[in-house]
Every structure is written in C-alpha cells, then in structure tokens.
Design an enzyme around this catalytic site. Structure first.
Site, PDB file in Angstrom:
ATOM      1  CG  ASP A  64      -6.200  -2.644   3.362  1.00 45.31           C
ATOM      2  OD1 ASP A  64      -5.071  -2.400   3.834  1.00 45.31           O
ATOM      3  OD2 ASP A  64      -6.870  -1.812   2.716  1.00 45.31           O
ATOM      4  N   GLY A  65      -4.845  -4.047   6.448  1.00 46.60           N
ATOM      5  CA  GLY A  65      -4.757  -3.371   7.744  1.00 46.60           C
ATOM      6  C   GLY A  65      -3.960  -4.162   8.765  1.00 46.60           C
ATOM      7  N   GLY A  66      -2.798  -3.617   9.148  1.00 47.82           N
ATOM      8  CA  GLY A  66      -1.994  -4.268  10.187  1.00 47.82           C
ATOM      9  C   GLY A  66      -1.379  -5.588   9.765  1.00 47.82           C
ATOM     10  CB  SER A 108      -0.878   0.007   1.247  1.00 47.96           C
ATOM     11  OG  SER A 108      -1.392   1.316   1.433  1.00 47.96           O
ATOM     12  CG  ASP A 125      -5.038   2.646   1.011  1.00 51.11           C
ATOM     13  OD1 ASP A 125      -6.005   1.881   0.908  1.00 51.11           O
ATOM     14  OD2 ASP A 125      -3.929   2.294   1.453  1.00 51.11           O
ATOM     15  CG  MET A 134      -7.944   7.450   2.563  1.00 54.57           C
ATOM     16  SD  MET A 134      -7.062   7.425   4.124  1.00 54.57           S
ATOM     17  CE  MET A 134      -6.391   5.749   4.079  1.00 54.57           C
ATOM     18  N   GLY A 190       1.155  -1.936   4.212  1.00 54.03           N
ATOM     19  CA  GLY A 190       1.797  -0.633   4.064  1.00 54.03           C
ATOM     20  C   GLY A 190       3.038  -0.516   4.916  1.00 54.03           C
ATOM     21  CG  HIS A 213      -9.236   0.502  -0.323  1.00 50.55           C
ATOM     22  ND1 HIS A 213      -8.638   0.235   0.887  1.00 50.55           N
ATOM     23  CD2 HIS A 213     -10.583   0.528  -0.088  1.00 50.55           C
ATOM     24  CE1 HIS A 213      -9.584   0.126   1.820  1.00 50.55           C
ATOM     25  NE2 HIS A 213     -10.758   0.300   1.254  1.00 50.55           N
ATOM     26  CG  MET A 232     -11.227   3.722   2.225  1.00 49.09           C
ATOM     27  SD  MET A 232      -9.673   3.582   3.105  1.00 49.09           S
ATOM     28  CE  MET A 232      -8.540   3.589   1.716  1.00 49.09           C
ATOM     29  CG  HIS A 283      -3.997  -1.460  -1.454  1.00 48.20           C
ATOM     30  ND1 HIS A 283      -5.123  -2.212  -1.721  1.00 48.20           N
ATOM     31  CD2 HIS A 283      -4.349  -0.597  -0.469  1.00 48.20           C
ATOM     32  CE1 HIS A 283      -6.104  -1.825  -0.919  1.00 48.20           C
ATOM     33  NE2 HIS A 283      -5.665  -0.841  -0.153  1.00 48.20           N
ATOM     34  CG  MET A 319     -11.574  -2.534   5.310  1.00 46.96           C
ATOM     35  SD  MET A 319     -10.118  -1.877   4.469  1.00 46.96           S
ATOM     36  CE  MET A 319      -9.185  -1.108   5.765  1.00 46.96           C
ATOM     37  N   GLY A 377      -8.531   4.469   7.278  1.00 49.27           N
ATOM     38  CA  GLY A 377      -8.183   5.882   7.429  1.00 49.27           C
ATOM     39  C   GLY A 377      -6.694   6.111   7.605  1.00 49.27           C
ATOM     40  CG  PHE A 378      -5.236   7.133  10.217  1.00 49.78           C
ATOM     41  CD1 PHE A 378      -4.723   8.374   9.851  1.00 49.78           C
ATOM     42  CD2 PHE A 378      -6.515   7.070  10.759  1.00 49.78           C
ATOM     43  CE1 PHE A 378      -5.466   9.530  10.037  1.00 49.78           C
ATOM     44  CE2 PHE A 378      -7.268   8.220  10.954  1.00 49.78           C
ATOM     45  CZ  PHE A 378      -6.745   9.459  10.595  1.00 49.78           C
ATOM     46  N   GLY A 379      -2.548   4.203   8.068  1.00 42.18           N
ATOM     47  CA  GLY A 379      -1.650   3.054   8.082  1.00 42.18           C
ATOM     48  C   GLY A 379      -1.127   2.850   9.501  1.00 42.18           C
ATOM     49  N   GLY A 380      -0.464   1.736   9.702  1.00 36.81           N
ATOM     50  CA  GLY A 380       0.228   1.504  10.968  1.00 36.81           C
ATOM     51  C   GLY A 380      -0.648   1.175  12.157  1.00 36.81           C
TER      52      GLY A 380
HETATM   53  C1  DX5 Z   1      -6.114   1.760   5.747  1.00 39.28           C
HETATM   54  C2  DX5 Z   1      -5.722   1.428   4.340  1.00 39.28           C
HETATM   55  C3  DX5 Z   1      -4.627   0.434   4.238  1.00 39.28           C
HETATM   56  C4  DX5 Z   1      -3.330   0.864   4.856  1.00 39.28           C
HETATM   57  C5  DX5 Z   1      -2.683  -0.339   5.437  1.00 39.28           C
HETATM   58  O1  DX5 Z   1      -7.224   2.580   5.726  1.00 39.28           O
HETATM   59  O2  DX5 Z   1      -6.827   0.929   3.614  1.00 39.28           O
HETATM   60  O3  DX5 Z   1      -4.433   0.010   2.894  1.00 39.28           O
HETATM   61  O4  DX5 Z   1      -2.448   1.450   3.955  1.00 39.28           O
HETATM   62  O5  DX5 Z   1      -1.549   0.059   6.118  1.00 39.28           O
HETATM   63  P1  DX5 Z   1      -0.857  -0.858   7.199  1.00 39.28           P
HETATM   64  O6  DX5 Z   1      -0.391  -2.102   6.502  1.00 39.28           O
HETATM   65  O7  DX5 Z   1       0.270  -0.001   7.697  1.00 39.28           O
HETATM   66  O8  DX5 Z   1      -1.878  -1.152   8.247  1.00 39.28           O
HETATM   67 ZN    ZN Z   2      -6.485  -0.001   1.608  1.00 34.50          ZN
END
Ligand code: DX5
Ligand code: ZN
Length: 213
Positions: free
Chosen positions: A172-174, A7, A34, A36, A194, A65, A67, A32, A136, A141-144
């Site tokens: 997707d996510g974490g 991502s 994102d 937003m 990501g 993706h 959002m 990927h 999800m 909304g956020f990475g990490g």
């Molecule tokens: C979150 C995004 C993800 C995000 C994942 O809203 O849809 O694609 O980039 O990031 P990580 O892998 O850091 O959770």
């Molecule tokens: Zn995503």
C-alpha cells in the site's frame, strides 16, 4: 493472478456509491477503505457510518485499513458496517493479540499493517492468526506519495516468514504500473492503489497493475 484493491481515498467523495459500482465493473478484487483519525496519522477521512452507507453499492469485499488510535474501542462498529477485512497497525493498540481476537471472533479477516519503520518481530507470535499483512510503502496519511523502494526487501522477508501459510501479502502506497511490477517480483499477492487507479480509465489501470492487456 495478483489481486487489486483500489483505495477510495482517491475517489470522488461526493459520488462514492457510483465510484464503487464503476470499480466493481472494472474488476476490483477488494475495495480498500482508509480510515484516518487525524491522531495516528495527520489526516481525517471517514468512519463506520459512511462505510455502512456505501456497503450496498457493491458486492466486492471491503478491506478496511484502520489508521486510528485504540482501534479496539471502535472495531465492532466497522464490523457491523460490513468490513470483510480489518487491518490494524500494531503501534495503535497495546494489547494487539486481544484486538486480533476481537476481530477474528466476529468472523472478520484480520490484517496487520507495517509502517515503513516497523520491524518484523511483531509478527512472530501472531502469525497463525493473521489473514493479511499490509506493507506500507509510504508514510500513511495521504494518497499520491512516492513509493519507498527500501521497502521492497521487507516484502521478500515477509514472503519467507509466511512460508506456506495462507496469508495475503499486500502492498500500500505509491503503487503504479512500474512499482506494481517490483512488488510482484518480491512475491506480493495483493496491491492497493489509489491515485493510479483513479487517474483515467479504471479498468485499463487495474489491468496495467495486474500486468495484463
Ligand atoms: C495511505 C493509504 C493508502 C493510499 C494509497 O495512507 O493507506 O491506501 O490511499 O494511495 P496511493 O496509491 O495514491 O499512494
Ligand atoms: Zn491504506
């Protein structure tokens, strides 16, 4: 082998083109992206013009993706920008079937993203049109953010619903080395990641997610 979609939310936005080339060399299966809008999710990234600009930096397919609220209003812009997959959240579009048709009729693959609280009933009448289901495992909304373990059984349920249909089941996510293993055990076949991929050597990290040396 399981497919990996880094991502670019975690990329260096000032060097996106260069980051894409490096991800291709590292073996990324999809990129990927994102999108937003600061409305559906509390963060704002980029839109179709940026995607169009970075399209020429890699041959790897773009997994967009969305959002954003009312994706039907702008989905054609993402298709023109070079999206290969477009994933929407059912909560963002009243006439989901119409939005799906809009994407499919343009020859682009269609994905459905499920929030951690989304139930699976929405899949019942669209399953035969969908190419990808995105689970999800964080609130978008956020990475990490931390992987929500309570979503693992949703992956398994979707695997059963999908049965022998040709539908990609993505998470997707974490997603990191440890949680990737759990997703694979449940039957996921595409992992979005990501922070984990961008922290260190891309190739090594992608291989770790796949579980190969
Ligand atoms: C979150 C995004 C993800 C995000 C994942 O809203 O849809 O694609 O980039 O990031 P990580 O892998 O850091 O959770
Ligand atoms: Zn995503």
């Amino acid at each position: 082998m399981i497919k990996i979609a880094p991502s670019i939310l975690s990329a260096d936005f000032a060097n996106l083109g260069n980051n894409l080339k490096k991800l291709e060399e590292a073996g990324a299966d999809l990129i990927h992206i994102d999108v937003m809008d600061g409305v559906f999710v509390p963060n704002l990234t980029f839109g179709a013009p940026v995607i169009a600009k970075i399209r020429s930096y890699t041959k790897v397919p773009f997994d967009v993706h969305l959002m954003i609220s009312n994706p039907e209003d702008s989905v054609m812009q993402y298709i023109k920008a070079g999206a290969d997959y477009i994933t929407v959240h059912p909560e963002t579009t009243i006439h989901l079937d119409r939005t799906i048709n809009l994407i499919k009729d343009s020859g682009v693959k269609v994905g459905i993203a499920l929030l951690p609280t989304s139930i699976l009933d929405v899949l019942e009448y669209i399953l035969d049109k969908v190419d990808l289901i995105l689970v999800m495992t964080v609130n978008p909304g956020f990475g990490g953010q931390k992987f929500m373990l309570n979503q693992l059984d949703k992956i398994k349920k979707i695997v059963n619903i999908v049965a022998d249909r040709n539908i990609i089941i993505s998470v997707d996510g974490g997603v990191n080395k440890e949680t990737a293993k759990l997703c694979k055990e449940q039957g996921a076949n595409l992992l979005v990641s990501g922070n984990y991929v961008f922290d260190g050597n891309y190739k090594e990290n992608i291989n770790n997610l796949r579980g190969v040396k």
